[in-house]
Design a protein around this motif. Structure first.
Motif, PDB file in Angstrom:
ATOM      1  N   ILE A   3       0.851  -1.192   0.000  1.00  0.00           N
ATOM      2  CA  ILE A   3       0.000   0.000   0.000  1.00  0.00           C
ATOM      3  C   ILE A   3       0.886   1.241   0.000  1.00  0.00           C
ATOM      4  CG2 ILE A   3      -1.774   1.268   1.251  1.00  0.00           C
ATOM      5  CD1 ILE A   3      -2.689  -1.457   2.381  1.00  0.00           C
ATOM      6  N   HIS A   4       0.649   2.100  -0.981  1.00  0.00           N
ATOM      7  CA  HIS A   4       1.384   3.352  -1.140  1.00  0.00           C
ATOM      8  C   HIS A   4       0.427   4.521  -0.966  1.00  0.00           C
ATOM      9  CE1 HIS A   4       4.888   1.291  -2.796  1.00  0.00           C
ATOM     10  NE2 HIS A   4       4.046   0.571  -3.522  1.00  0.00           N
ATOM     11  N   ARG A   5       0.980   5.693  -0.873  1.00  0.00           N
ATOM     12  CA  ARG A   5       0.147   6.902  -0.761  1.00  0.00           C
ATOM     13  C   ARG A   5      -0.695   7.100  -2.017  1.00  0.00           C
ATOM     14  NH1 ARG A   5       1.757  11.797  -2.673  1.00  0.00           N
ATOM     15  NH2 ARG A   5       1.098  12.810  -0.739  1.00  0.00           N
ATOM     16  N   THR A   6      -0.247   6.540  -3.139  1.00  0.00           N
ATOM     17  CA  THR A   6      -0.970   6.678  -4.403  1.00  0.00           C
ATOM     18  C   THR A   6      -1.933   5.513  -4.665  1.00  0.00           C
ATOM     19  OG1 THR A   6       0.860   5.639  -5.589  1.00  0.00           O
ATOM     20  CG2 THR A   6       0.862   8.058  -5.475  1.00  0.00           C
ATOM     21  N   SER A   7      -2.021   4.584  -3.726  1.00  0.00           N
ATOM     22  CA  SER A   7      -2.962   3.466  -3.880  1.00  0.00           C
ATOM     23  C   SER A   7      -4.390   3.996  -3.804  1.00  0.00           C
ATOM     24  CB  SER A   7      -2.755   2.430  -2.772  1.00  0.00           C
ATOM     25  OG  SER A   7      -1.468   1.875  -2.834  1.00  0.00           O
ATOM     26  N   VAL A   8      -5.245   3.482  -4.664  1.00  0.00           N
ATOM     27  CA  VAL A   8      -6.650   3.891  -4.670  1.00  0.00           C
ATOM     28  C   VAL A   8      -7.358   3.215  -3.494  1.00  0.00           C
ATOM     29  CG1 VAL A   8      -8.806   3.836  -5.990  1.00  0.00           C
ATOM     30  CG2 VAL A   8      -6.633   4.277  -7.153  1.00  0.00           C
ATOM     31  N   VAL A   9      -8.106   4.005  -2.753  1.00  0.00           N
ATOM     32  CA  VAL A   9      -8.764   3.536  -1.530  1.00  0.00           C
ATOM     33  C   VAL A   9      -9.617   2.289  -1.786  1.00  0.00           C
ATOM     34  CG1 VAL A   9     -10.501   4.149   0.212  1.00  0.00           C
ATOM     35  CG2 VAL A   9      -8.681   5.763  -0.381  1.00  0.00           C
ATOM     36  N   GLU A  10     -10.424   2.307  -2.819  1.00  0.00           N
ATOM     37  CA  GLU A  10     -11.288   1.157  -3.100  1.00  0.00           C
ATOM     38  C   GLU A  10     -10.457  -0.105  -3.349  1.00  0.00           C
ATOM     39  OE1 GLU A  10     -13.657   0.259  -6.929  1.00  0.00           O
ATOM     40  OE2 GLU A  10     -15.071   1.250  -5.568  1.00  0.00           O
ATOM     41  N   PHE A  23      -9.678   1.978   8.297  1.00  0.00           N
ATOM     42  CA  PHE A  23     -10.355   3.172   7.779  1.00  0.00           C
ATOM     43  C   PHE A  23     -11.395   3.660   8.789  1.00  0.00           C
ATOM     44  CE2 PHE A  23      -8.587   1.682   3.785  1.00  0.00           C
ATOM     45  CZ  PHE A  23      -8.299   2.863   3.109  1.00  0.00           C
ATOM     46  N   LEU A  24     -12.160   2.745   9.338  1.00  0.00           N
ATOM     47  CA  LEU A  24     -13.189   3.116  10.315  1.00  0.00           C
ATOM     48  C   LEU A  24     -12.571   3.645  11.607  1.00  0.00           C
ATOM     49  CD1 LEU A  24     -15.656   0.145   9.765  1.00  0.00           C
ATOM     50  CD2 LEU A  24     -15.868   2.496   8.903  1.00  0.00           C
ATOM     51  N   ASP A  25     -11.487   3.017  12.069  1.00  0.00           N
ATOM     52  CA  ASP A  25     -10.816   3.471  13.295  1.00  0.00           C
ATOM     53  C   ASP A  25     -10.297   4.898  13.167  1.00  0.00           C
ATOM     54  OD1 ASP A  25     -11.326   1.036  14.502  1.00  0.00           O
ATOM     55  OD2 ASP A  25      -9.278   0.263  14.241  1.00  0.00           O
ATOM     56  N   PHE A  26      -9.901   5.276  11.953  1.00  0.00           N
ATOM     57  CA  PHE A  26      -9.400   6.630  11.711  1.00  0.00           C
ATOM     58  C   PHE A  26     -10.538   7.590  11.344  1.00  0.00           C
ATOM     59  CE2 PHE A  26      -5.337   4.625  11.785  1.00  0.00           C
ATOM     60  CZ  PHE A  26      -4.391   5.620  11.985  1.00  0.00           C
ATOM     61  N   LYS A  27     -11.764   7.127  11.498  1.00  0.00           N
ATOM     62  CA  LYS A  27     -12.965   7.939  11.252  1.00  0.00           C
ATOM     63  C   LYS A  27     -13.125   8.339   9.784  1.00  0.00           C
ATOM     64  CE  LYS A  27     -13.865   8.152  15.705  1.00  0.00           C
ATOM     65  NZ  LYS A  27     -13.672   6.837  16.229  1.00  0.00           N
ATOM     66  N   LEU A  28     -12.651   7.471   8.885  1.00  0.00           N
ATOM     67  CA  LEU A  28     -12.833   7.692   7.459  1.00  0.00           C
ATOM     68  C   LEU A  28     -14.063   6.924   7.005  1.00  0.00           C
ATOM     69  CD1 LEU A  28      -9.158   7.289   6.229  1.00  0.00           C
ATOM     70  CD2 LEU A  28     -10.428   9.405   6.498  1.00  0.00           C
ATOM     71  N   ALA A  29     -14.963   7.603   6.339  1.00  0.00           N
ATOM     72  CA  ALA A  29     -16.199   6.981   5.870  1.00  0.00           C
ATOM     73  C   ALA A  29     -16.039   6.502   4.425  1.00  0.00           C
ATOM     74  CB  ALA A  29     -17.349   7.966   5.998  1.00  0.00           C
ATOM     75  N   CYS A  30     -14.895   5.930   4.121  1.00  0.00           N
ATOM     76  CA  CYS A  30     -14.594   5.503   2.752  1.00  0.00           C
ATOM     77  C   CYS A  30     -15.358   4.244   2.346  1.00  0.00           C
ATOM     78  CB  CYS A  30     -13.092   5.233   2.612  1.00  0.00           C
ATOM     79  SG  CYS A  30     -12.076   6.690   2.932  1.00  0.00           S
ATOM     80  N   VAL A  31     -15.750   3.446   3.313  1.00  0.00           N
ATOM     81  CA  VAL A  31     -16.451   2.203   3.017  1.00  0.00           C
ATOM     82  C   VAL A  31     -17.800   2.542   2.388  1.00  0.00           C
ATOM     83  CG1 VAL A  31     -17.377   0.074   3.969  1.00  0.00           C
ATOM     84  CG2 VAL A  31     -15.335   1.096   4.986  1.00  0.00           C
ATOM     85  N   GLY A  32     -17.972   2.129   1.137  1.00  0.00           N
ATOM     86  CA  GLY A  32     -19.215   2.399   0.426  1.00  0.00           C
ATOM     87  C   GLY A  32     -19.294   3.771  -0.225  1.00  0.00           C
ATOM     88  N   CYS A  33     -18.288   4.585  -0.040  1.00  0.00           N
ATOM     89  CA  CYS A  33     -18.299   5.932  -0.623  1.00  0.00           C
ATOM     90  C   CYS A  33     -17.942   5.848  -2.106  1.00  0.00           C
ATOM     91  CB  CYS A  33     -17.286   6.818   0.095  1.00  0.00           C
ATOM     92  SG  CYS A  33     -17.154   8.473  -0.610  1.00  0.00           S
ATOM     93  N   PRO A  34     -18.731   6.503  -2.966  1.00  0.00           N
ATOM     94  CA  PRO A  34     -18.430   6.453  -4.399  1.00  0.00           C
ATOM     95  C   PRO A  34     -17.105   7.127  -4.763  1.00  0.00           C
ATOM     96  CG  PRO A  34     -20.275   7.923  -3.977  1.00  0.00           C
ATOM     97  CD  PRO A  34     -19.951   7.244  -2.683  1.00  0.00           C
ATOM     98  N   THR A  37     -13.468   5.171  -5.253  1.00  0.00           N
ATOM     99  CA  THR A  37     -13.010   4.667  -6.545  1.00  0.00           C
ATOM    100  C   THR A  37     -11.947   5.583  -7.152  1.00  0.00           C
ATOM    101  OG1 THR A  37     -15.195   3.748  -6.940  1.00  0.00           O
ATOM    102  CG2 THR A  37     -13.809   4.026  -8.862  1.00  0.00           C
ATOM    103  N   PHE A  38     -11.947   6.845  -6.747  1.00  0.00           N
ATOM    104  CA  PHE A  38     -11.058   7.838  -7.332  1.00  0.00           C
ATOM    105  C   PHE A  38      -9.986   8.344  -6.369  1.00  0.00           C
ATOM    106  CE2 PHE A  38     -15.327   8.261  -9.131  1.00  0.00           C
ATOM    107  CZ  PHE A  38     -15.063   7.898 -10.442  1.00  0.00           C
ATOM    108  N   HIS A  39     -10.284   8.351  -5.079  1.00  0.00           N
ATOM    109  CA  HIS A  39      -9.358   8.898  -4.094  1.00  0.00           C
ATOM    110  C   HIS A  39      -8.216   7.948  -3.811  1.00  0.00           C
ATOM    111  CE1 HIS A  39     -11.355  12.318  -1.573  1.00  0.00           C
ATOM    112  NE2 HIS A  39     -10.982  12.703  -2.774  1.00  0.00           N
ATOM    113  N   THR A  40      -7.031   8.522  -3.687  1.00  0.00           N
ATOM    114  CA  THR A  40      -5.880   7.759  -3.228  1.00  0.00           C
ATOM    115  C   THR A  40      -5.840   7.837  -1.701  1.00  0.00           C
ATOM    116  OG1 THR A  40      -4.408   9.666  -3.268  1.00  0.00           O
ATOM    117  CG2 THR A  40      -4.562   8.347  -5.305  1.00  0.00           C
ATOM    118  N   VAL A  41      -4.978   7.050  -1.121  1.00  0.00           N
ATOM    119  CA  VAL A  41      -4.790   7.120   0.329  1.00  0.00           C
ATOM    120  C   VAL A  41      -4.377   8.538   0.715  1.00  0.00           C
ATOM    121  CG1 VAL A  41      -3.366   6.284   2.245  1.00  0.00           C
ATOM    122  CG2 VAL A  41      -4.288   4.656   0.575  1.00  0.00           C
ATOM    123  N   ALA A  42      -3.475   9.130  -0.049  1.00  0.00           N
ATOM    124  CA  ALA A  42      -3.033  10.502   0.234  1.00  0.00           C
ATOM    125  C   ALA A  42      -4.190  11.491   0.150  1.00  0.00           C
ATOM    126  CB  ALA A  42      -1.919  10.904  -0.729  1.00  0.00           C
TER     127      ALA A  42
END
Length: 83
Positions: A3-10, A23-34, A37-42
């Protein structure tokens, strides 16, 4: 897949489902977020004000534990984790 900073979250969550808890522990609501598909980890760290190095370390630790327990990313063969 490392996993790199440029890895796509999905991709991260799909390939390593155990990272979803991180992701959930860090309070990121990325699970199920459209946008996942486009956001990187960074991108996600920047958008949510999370220290990128800390988050990447947490994600990578999950992957190391998964590999130690014999889990492979989806679609991987055993040789792919050593290269």
């Amino acid at each position: 897949m490392l996993i790199h900073r440029t890895s796509v979250v999905e991709d991260v969550m799909r390939d390593w489902p155990a990272t979803i808890r991180t992701f959930l522990d860090f309070k990121l609501a990325c699970v199920g977020c459209p946008i996942a598909t486009f956001h990187t980890v960074a991108d996600s760290c920047h958008e949510h004000g999370i220290e990128e190095a800390t988050f990447l370390a947490a994600l990578r630790a999950v992957v190391v534990r998964a590999v130690d327990q014999g889990s492979l990313p989806s679609g991987a063969c055993s040789a792919s984790t050593t290269s």
